[in-house]
Design a protein around this motif. Structure first.
Motif, PDB file in Angstrom:
ATOM      1  N   GLU A 132      36.486  98.424 -57.547  1.00  0.00           N
ATOM      2  CA  GLU A 132      35.882  98.188 -58.865  1.00  0.00           C
ATOM      3  C   GLU A 132      34.810  99.208 -59.173  1.00  0.00           C
ATOM      4  O   GLU A 132      34.053  99.062 -60.135  1.00  0.00           O
ATOM      5  N   PHE A 133      34.722 100.252 -58.362  1.00  0.00           N
ATOM      6  CA  PHE A 133      33.696 101.288 -58.570  1.00  0.00           C
ATOM      7  C   PHE A 133      34.307 102.644 -58.206  1.00  0.00           C
ATOM      8  O   PHE A 133      35.275 102.705 -57.442  1.00  0.00           O
ATOM      9  N   PRO A 134      33.739 103.747 -58.745  1.00  0.00           N
ATOM     10  CA  PRO A 134      34.220 105.083 -58.367  1.00  0.00           C
ATOM     11  C   PRO A 134      33.587 105.500 -57.034  1.00  0.00           C
ATOM     12  O   PRO A 134      32.643 104.858 -56.562  1.00  0.00           O
ATOM     13  N   LEU A 135      34.087 106.544 -56.445  1.00  0.00           N
ATOM     14  CA  LEU A 135      33.599 106.997 -55.139  1.00  0.00           C
ATOM     15  C   LEU A 135      32.886 108.345 -55.248  1.00  0.00           C
ATOM     16  O   LEU A 135      33.474 109.339 -55.677  1.00  0.00           O
ATOM     17  N   ALA A 136      31.619 108.364 -54.844  1.00  0.00           N
ATOM     18  CA  ALA A 136      30.917 109.637 -54.678  1.00  0.00           C
ATOM     19  C   ALA A 136      31.368 110.215 -53.346  1.00  0.00           C
ATOM     20  O   ALA A 136      31.369 109.500 -52.338  1.00  0.00           O
ATOM     21  N   ALA A 137      31.781 111.473 -53.342  1.00  0.00           N
ATOM     22  CA  ALA A 137      32.248 112.051 -52.077  1.00  0.00           C
ATOM     23  C   ALA A 137      32.085 113.565 -52.050  1.00  0.00           C
ATOM     24  O   ALA A 137      32.772 114.281 -52.765  1.00  0.00           O
ATOM     25  N   PRO A 138      31.172 114.055 -51.209  1.00  0.00           N
ATOM     26  CA  PRO A 138      31.134 115.477 -50.901  1.00  0.00           C
ATOM     27  C   PRO A 138      32.169 115.745 -49.817  1.00  0.00           C
ATOM     28  O   PRO A 138      32.738 114.799 -49.254  1.00  0.00           O
ATOM     29  N   SER A 139      32.426 116.991 -49.519  1.00  0.00           N
ATOM     30  CA  SER A 139      33.308 117.307 -48.401  1.00  0.00           C
ATOM     31  C   SER A 139      32.732 116.692 -47.124  1.00  0.00           C
ATOM     32  O   SER A 139      31.514 116.639 -46.948  1.00  0.00           O
ATOM     33  N   ALA A 140      33.615 116.218 -46.225  1.00  0.00           N
ATOM     34  CA  ALA A 140      33.179 115.438 -45.058  1.00  0.00           C
ATOM     35  C   ALA A 140      32.847 116.344 -43.867  1.00  0.00           C
ATOM     36  O   ALA A 140      33.458 116.245 -42.804  1.00  0.00           O
ATOM     37  N   ASN A 141      31.866 117.235 -44.078  1.00  0.00           N
ATOM     38  CA  ASN A 141      31.408 118.143 -43.020  1.00  0.00           C
ATOM     39  C   ASN A 141      29.883 118.138 -43.033  1.00  0.00           C
ATOM     40  O   ASN A 141      29.283 117.844 -44.066  1.00  0.00           O
ATOM     41  N   PRO A 142      29.249 118.487 -41.890  1.00  0.00           N
ATOM     42  CA  PRO A 142      27.795 118.670 -41.935  1.00  0.00           C
ATOM     43  C   PRO A 142      27.458 119.741 -42.982  1.00  0.00           C
ATOM     44  O   PRO A 142      28.233 120.684 -43.175  1.00  0.00           O
ATOM     45  N   PHE A 143      26.316 119.612 -43.664  1.00  0.00           N
ATOM     46  CA  PHE A 143      25.951 120.513 -44.760  1.00  0.00           C
ATOM     47  C   PHE A 143      26.040 121.981 -44.327  1.00  0.00           C
ATOM     48  O   PHE A 143      25.522 122.369 -43.278  1.00  0.00           O
ATOM     49  N   GLY A 144      26.729 122.757 -45.146  1.00  0.00           N
ATOM     50  CA  GLY A 144      26.821 124.197 -44.885  1.00  0.00           C
ATOM     51  C   GLY A 144      27.990 124.603 -44.020  1.00  0.00           C
ATOM     52  O   GLY A 144      28.338 125.786 -43.953  1.00  0.00           O
ATOM     53  N   TYR A 145      28.626 123.627 -43.337  1.00  0.00           N
ATOM     54  CA  TYR A 145      29.716 123.965 -42.422  1.00  0.00           C
ATOM     55  C   TYR A 145      31.053 124.009 -43.177  1.00  0.00           C
ATOM     56  O   TYR A 145      31.147 123.671 -44.356  1.00  0.00           O
ATOM     57  N   VAL A 146      32.089 124.440 -42.460  1.00  0.00           N
ATOM     58  CA  VAL A 146      33.432 124.543 -43.020  1.00  0.00           C
ATOM     59  C   VAL A 146      33.958 123.143 -43.378  1.00  0.00           C
ATOM     60  O   VAL A 146      33.752 122.187 -42.631  1.00  0.00           O
ATOM     61  N   SER A 147      34.672 123.029 -44.502  1.00  0.00           N
ATOM     62  CA  SER A 147      35.191 121.726 -44.929  1.00  0.00           C
ATOM     63  C   SER A 147      36.378 121.283 -44.077  1.00  0.00           C
ATOM     64  O   SER A 147      37.153 122.112 -43.605  1.00  0.00           O
ATOM     65  N   PRO A 148      36.538 119.947 -43.909  1.00  0.00           N
ATOM     66  CA  PRO A 148      37.622 119.405 -43.081  1.00  0.00           C
ATOM     67  C   PRO A 148      38.935 119.292 -43.861  1.00  0.00           C
ATOM     68  O   PRO A 148      38.945 118.831 -44.997  1.00  0.00           O
ATOM     69  N   THR A 149      40.022 119.699 -43.238  1.00  0.00           N
ATOM     70  CA  THR A 149      41.327 119.574 -43.898  1.00  0.00           C
ATOM     71  C   THR A 149      42.273 118.644 -43.135  1.00  0.00           C
ATOM     72  O   THR A 149      43.448 118.546 -43.479  1.00  0.00           O
ATOM     73  N   ASN A 150      41.764 117.962 -42.114  1.00  0.00           N
ATOM     74  CA  ASN A 150      42.532 116.865 -41.508  1.00  0.00           C
ATOM     75  C   ASN A 150      41.549 115.862 -40.899  1.00  0.00           C
ATOM     76  O   ASN A 150      40.339 116.127 -40.821  1.00  0.00           O
TER      77      ASN A 150
END
Ligand code: TXA
Ligand code: MG
Length: 323
Positions: A132-150
């Motif tokens: 019933e609400f939208p999702l706030a979501a940054p990439s799931a990596n520590p800040f500044g690191y490479v983004s996760p693709t799995n």
């Protein structure tokens, strides 16, 4: 921050359960995995910043599953941006829209606009349709690191820190969404990403690219150093340049145009020369070498400056930056 026995599963009901309780769940999208929380619950959103070590001046993208729902959170939806929404959603496009008071200031870092996107991933769409609400979501990596693709990339950093990773397999696009907004009548790209500038321009005409700023990052994805592995990164324009470097056993290679002779520690991103395939494998290759204790330096061949290669070269430059 330990305390959870992190579940890695495709169980959407379980993901909905944790999110409804105000906890974080990593979610798959077609671009990269996101670290999601109820966007309308400031306490839940604050956990994202704490878990990622993310400064609160860096705003979050809000994810939903239907254009019709967005009215609840914005004061207007300018027609050119609506045209882009209709053309490219669900897909790797984030739109900056004037927010209303229902969106917590923490989500937008106090900025007047909110970034919104409808991601193109079947599991996450089912999840969003049940909430019933939208999702706030940054990439799931520590800040500044490479983004996760799995899911494995996510658990490498956040195992024990979040209750669940919703496992939707590897990300098909593999680099982040393109961020677009308006300044007056002008359309601006704030971050190059998985949606081509040319595709955007085919719908709305010419768009400008916002120059980078490190002092006041409108989009920290534009920070000079971002998406960066811990190892040294060297960018080369031509594979010939790799030959002397790769003689060291501590050097690994990521190539696009061709493989080097066998025996080298090398990932060839696309045997077909397909930029889209290369994009989908690029962050995984970076993380593979970054986590390999035998490797000290990652040498990467620049991509052709066309289509998604332009965005890849932009990420490459930030991954190799020293400041
Ligand atoms: O593909 C993506 O966009 C992924 C997936 C999970 O959707 N998300 C992602 O989020 O890359 P993140 O937080 O890693 O990068 C979002 C960027 C940040 O650099 C942020 O500054 C910018 O979007 N951004 C978000 N909201 C904004 C706003 N209201 N105004 C200006 N920039 C904003
Ligand atoms: Mg990010």
């Amino acid at each position: 921050m330990q305390g959870f026995n992190t579940l890695i599963s495709d169980d959407v009901d379980q993901a909905a359960y944790w999110l409804s309780k105000g906890e974080l769940v990593a979610i798959p999208t077609e671009t990269v995995y996101g670290l999601a929380a109820n966007a309308l619950n400031s306490l839940a959103v604050r956990k994202i910043f704490m878990t990622k070590g993310r400064p609160e001046y860096d705003p979050l993208i809000v994810h939903t599953d239907e254009i019709g729902k967005i009215r609840q959170w914005v004061s207007s939806f300018p027609e050119p941006l609506m045209a882009l929404a209709r053309a490219f959603w669900p897909g790797p496009l984030t739109l900056l829209l004037p927010k209303n008071e229902s969106v917590p200031d923490l989500v937008t870092a106090g900025l007047p606009r909110v970034g919104i996107r409808i991601p193109d991933h079947p599991l996450t769409q089912v999840l969003l349709s049940r909430l019933e609400f939208p999702l706030a979501a940054p990439s799931a990596n520590p800040f500044g690191y490479v983004s996760p693709t799995n899911a494995h990339h996510v658990s490498a950093h956040f195992n024990g820190m979040i209750p669940m990773i919703l496992d939707g397999g590897p990300c098909i696009k593999g680099i982040e969404s393109t961020i677009v907004g308006m300044e007056g009548e002008d359309l601006m790209i704030y971050r190059l990403g998985a949606l081509d500038r040319a595709d955007i321009e085919s719908v709305v005409g010419p768009v400008q690219l916002q120059p980078h700023s490190t002092s006041k990052p409108l989009a920290p994805g534009m920070l000079t150093k971002h998406y960066a592995p811990n190892k040294q990164v060297i960018v080369i324009g031509n594979l010939e340049e790799a030959i002397p470097l790769i003689k060291s056993p501590k050097v690994a290679l990521i190539t696009f145009s061709q493989a080097l002779d066998q025996g080298y520690r090398s990932v060839w991103l696309s045997t077909k020369g397909d930029l889209q395939e290369a994009a989908s494998k690029f962050y995984a290759a970076l993380q593979q070498w970054d986590h390999d204790p035998a490797i000290a330096t990652i040498v990467i061949e620049r991509f052709p400056d066309e289509h998604i290669g332009i965005a890849l070269n932009d990420k490459l430059q930030r991954a190799s930056s020293k400041s």
